[in-house]
Design a protein around this motif. Structure first.
Motif: not given
Lengths: 434, 451
Positions: B437-441
């Protein structure tokens, strides 16, 4: 007392379960084991002229499996017996002497010349066999030589050979039919016309069970090459049932004795064939998959079911489903049903929903009040039975008939009277309703 | 109790080496092709399948099972890994009975769920065995991201960022990457060095640089990382273990379970590890089960887990509790440690007070005490986050890093995920999801779309 004794065109056996002409009936050894296990009769594996044929020395069989390797469909490229004629005749005679209460029918296949039949018939008669079955069905190998299915596909040949046999033997003649034909009623009518006593069907269906995608060879393969085989086993039962029913309800052959064959694996299959008009049944694949002992359940199972239903003799239910076979055009178009999903039984897999939504009539909900919930929308449901067919839970979805009011889908009142396509207003060729 | 009559007994080699090896063999032998085909056939390919919703990483479970059933295990693995790059480890350690398998319609219908975890392992093992790479990196973005912590959250984040075209540097305090996959988790759940094989698979994508032996706050500065990189992801995990708050915690033989498990996981020969004859484990989570079972498998004679609340409150799943008891571990509920008993600087026993749930489900002592003799007492009562090196800027919540739905911390340019964030579930699979999730953010922020 429930009586399983079978009289098929005068051939008597203690039960209606015969082993079909095939590898299980090629030798005295196997047949004796079958009789010890309780089989009512056998059709001895097809005899031909000497010198005997040869089989391939590679694989003869291929199979279609379920996930747990349950055998669903089976295919073979084996030919008729590859043993000398006199060996088979001697063994048949011995078996019949030793097992006089069992049916011993001999399958035959010789070239389409009267002389060839005249020559072999007395030899078979001499064994004391109860009858003969003409192999007009074998779809592979022999058909390339003008025998087997090559004969069964030409009604004139069927009639001709049947007549030769009737003229040249006192034994009852059963004609075994090939399903590799457009309309099975034609060869059946020809067999009757030729004077045969009965037909047996189906023989195997032209088939390739698969292709090896590494070697690009069909399965089974001999040295990298394959040829079509004959398909049988549970997968062919629906095809066989239909063909049996076609002959049973054809006015030209109505009442003509039928020995049912095709994927029969248990007593229930057998009862279904017999309900559609078969006087007895023949089994092969199930025995090849599990051995001869399966007949114990066939006998007990059929007996138990007959007792439950009050059928004292086989004749009490043979053909009982035939009057319920009809043409599409005579189906009652005023019979309106809607699917009903039992919410207590529903496990909420959603299979009914996605099947209906993607491929049919958008007649099932996926949610209700935000919750996962599957329910039929009567305004869209055509009663097609797809949801029942894909539901993993037996009887979770059932079809309920509407008998009053209006069909919410069509807005039309529910008519209780039978009415079919022949009188339907949309039918350009309709006849005036009486 | 007479516990001072006998000598304290902590020794290596309680069991012959071959017995220890046998004890630590694969907990669930993998499915073979036929077994996988039969099990896959049980899946109904549900519409909007409940199992997918129950999976923190939303793996398309019906699709990967169908791919197994059609003889396409590589495709199945790809379906799994694109949602969860640690699908291999999760197949081994996920508490499936409280996630995907709990809601399987066959669990609901017949109490026998499709063995999703085993099938997931079958598919991912097949891919790993063939060493095939299934990911392709997007064109280089020119952006650089620092990932602090090479555990499930950090590796998941780093891998996804690398797939999206960014250059990643993963920093870890330890010698090896993998975090708890490598240093925690019972050995019998991840045999044959699987954690390192999985790390190697993740790194084989390219675009991920690894720097080990660097700890945030000691030899790694957050300010420097922010200066050197376009974004920072914190996946540091939990650095400290909760104490019992009792006198005598420094006695010999009073051991942090996570430390011992790390030692066990790194031991080349398990039979040289010292094991107590009588072992008491304090706690009720997965770590308590892991240390208790492993102690037993190493040859401890009596292993007792003592938990202050009841069976239902244990964080360890029902399966894990059953496993412990099957292996001969005794579980005592409703008792809390009252006093460590030492002798000559080493622990000899521990006294407990029985507890009960009082008004409002509050735990209270009953005043009734009992004592267990112990050669070793393992503390497995949870871990805490150590906020070293955060420079005071990153907001904490309940002692862990506060993040929003995308994993953003209170400081622009810094994201966080895994066990170190507030609201974490302390599950591998949840950490993997956090990282992804954080990677996409981060990707959106770096591309200027959602910063």
């Amino acid at each position: 007392m429930t009586d399983l004794r079978n009289d098929f065109v005068g051939i008597k056996s203690p039960n209606p379960f015969w082993l079909a002409s095939a590898p299980p009936t090629d030798k005295e050894y196997n047949v004796v084991r079958a009789f010890k296990a309780g089989w009512g009769g056998v059709v001895w594996k097809t005899l031909g002229e000497d010198p005997p044929i040869v089989n391939v020395n590679g694989p003869r069989y291929g199979a279609i499996y379920g996930a747990d390797r349950r055998l669903l469909g089976f295919n073979n490229i084996e030919l008729i017996t590859d043993r000398p004629l006199d060996v088979n005749l001697r063994e048949i005679k011995q078996v019949k002497q030793d097992w006089p209460d069992r049916a011993v029918v001999v399958s035959l296949m010789v070239p389409c010349e009267e002389g060839a039949w005249k020559k072999i018939l007395p030899l078979v008669e001499d064994t004391g066999a109860d009858g003969i079955e003409l192999n007009f069905g074998c779809p592979h190998g022999m058909s390339e030589r003008g025998m087997g299915a090559a004969v069964g596909q030409v009604p004139e040949y069927v009639e001709m050979v049947a007549r030769w046999c009737k003229q040249n033997t006192r034994m009852p003649v059963i004609v075994k039919l090939t399903p590799n034909i457009t309309d099975v009623r034609n060869p059946a009518r020809a067999a009757k016309q030729g004077g045969a006593d009965a037909v047996s069907l189906i023989n195997t269906i032209n088939s390739i069970v698969g292709v090896d995608l590494d070697t690009m060879a069909p399965n089974p393969a001999t040295d990298g090459k394959g040829t079509h085989g004959g398909y049988c086993g549970p997968a062919v039962k629906p095809i066989a049932l239909s063909m049996v029913s076609e002959i049973a309800r054809d006015p030209a052959t109505a009442g003509f004795p039928i020995s049912g064959i095709g994927g029969i694996s248990d007593w229930r299959d057998a009862a279904e064939f017999m309900a559609l008009g078969a006087g007895n049944v023949q089994v092969c694949t199930a025995a090849m998959a599990y051995g001869f002992r399966i007949v114990e359940d066939m006998v007990e199972g059929l007996k138990t079911w007959m007792e439950e239903k009050g059928h004292a003799r086989l004749d009490d239910f043979v053909g009982k489903a035939v009057p319920n076979m009809t043409d599409w055009q005579y189906l009652n178009l005023n019979y309106v049903v809607k699917a009903r999903i039992d919410q207590d039984d529903c496990i909420k897999c959603g299979r009914c929903y996605i099947a209906c939504e993607d491929t049919s009539h958008q007649a099932i909900t996926a949610t209700k009040d935000g919750q996962r919930h599957f329910e039929v929308i009567d305004e869209e449901c055509v009663g097609c039975n797809l949801c029942v067919s894909v539901c993993p839970v037996e009887n979770c979805i059932t079809m309920e008939r509407l008998t009053d009011g209006v069909d919410p889908r069509t807005g039309q009142p529910i008519e209780r009277e039978y009415a079919n396509w022949t009188t339907h207003p949309n039918n350009p060729n309709r006849v005036a309703a009486e | 109790m007479g516990m001072s009559d006998a000598k304290r007994d902590v020794a290596a080699g309680r069991l012959p080496s071959h017995q220890v090896q046998e004890n630590f063999a694969d907990l669930h032998p993998p499915l073979d092709r036929h077994g996988a085909t039969v099990e896959a056939d049980r899946c109904y390919f549900c519409h909007d399948a409940p199992c997918v919703r129950a999976c923190p990483t939303s793996i398309d479970i019906p699709m990967f099972i169908r791919q197994i059933s059609t003889g396409n295990p590589h495709g199945a693995a790809e379906t799994i890994l694109k949602q969860n790059i640690m699908g291999g480890m999760c197949a081994r350690v996920c508490p499936t009975e409280t996630l995907c398998e709990e809601v399987c319609v066959r669990e609901v219908a017949e109490g026998k769920p499709v063995k999703i975890g085993h099938l997931q392992r079958y598919a991912t093992d097949a891919l790993f065995a063939d060493g095939k790479q299934v990911f392709v990196r997007a064109a280089e973005s020119g952006k650089r991201v620092a990932v602090v912590g090479g555990g499930p959250a950090g590796l998941s984040c780093g891998h996804r960022l690398a797939v999206l075209g960014h250059s990643v540097t993963v920093y870890d305090a330890r010698k090896k990457l993998g975090g708890l996959n490598e240093y925690g988790i019972a050995a019998y759940k991840t045999v044959e060095d699987f954690a390192q094989r999985e790390v190697a698979f993740i790194l084989s994508l390219g675009g991920i640089e690894v720097v080990t032996g660097r700890r945030l706050g000691a030899d790694l500065s957050l300010a420097q990382l922010r200066a050197d990189y376009d974004a920072v992801f914190l996946g540091a995990g939990l650095g400290a273990v909760n104490g019992l708050g009792l006198e005598g915690e420094d006695l010999d033989g009073v051991v942090d379970a996570v430390d011992y498990i790390a030692e066990l996981r790194q031991a080349k020969d398990l039979s040289v590890l010292p094991v107590g004859r009588e072992v008491v484990v304090i706690g009720g989570g997965m770590t308590a089960i892991d240390i208790a079972v492993q102690s037993k498998l190493l040859g401890a004679q009596d292993v007792t887990i003592v938990y202050r609340r009841g069976k239902a409150q244990m964080k360890a799943s029902g399966f894990e509790q059953d496993l412990a008891q099957t292996k001969g571990v005794k579980i005592v509920h409703f008792a809390k440690p009252a006093r460590l008993i030492g002798e000559g600087g080493a622990v000899r026993g521990i006294e407990f007070e029985r507890t009960r749930l009082g008004a409002g489900d509050r735990l209270e002592g009953t005043g009734e005490n009992f004592t267990l003799s112990a050669d070793v007492v393992f503390k497995a009562i949870g871990q805490t986050f150590v906020p070293d090196g955060l420079d005071g800027g990153v907001r904490l919540e309940g002692g862990r890093i506060a993040v929003d739905g995308e994993g953003r911390t209170s400081v622009p340019g810094i994201w966080a995920g895994g066990d170190c964030v507030a609201g974490g579930q302390d599950l591998t699979v949840a950490a993997v999801e956090d990282g992804k999730n954080a990677a996409h953010s981060i990707d959106r922020a770096l591309r200027g779309a959602g910063a």
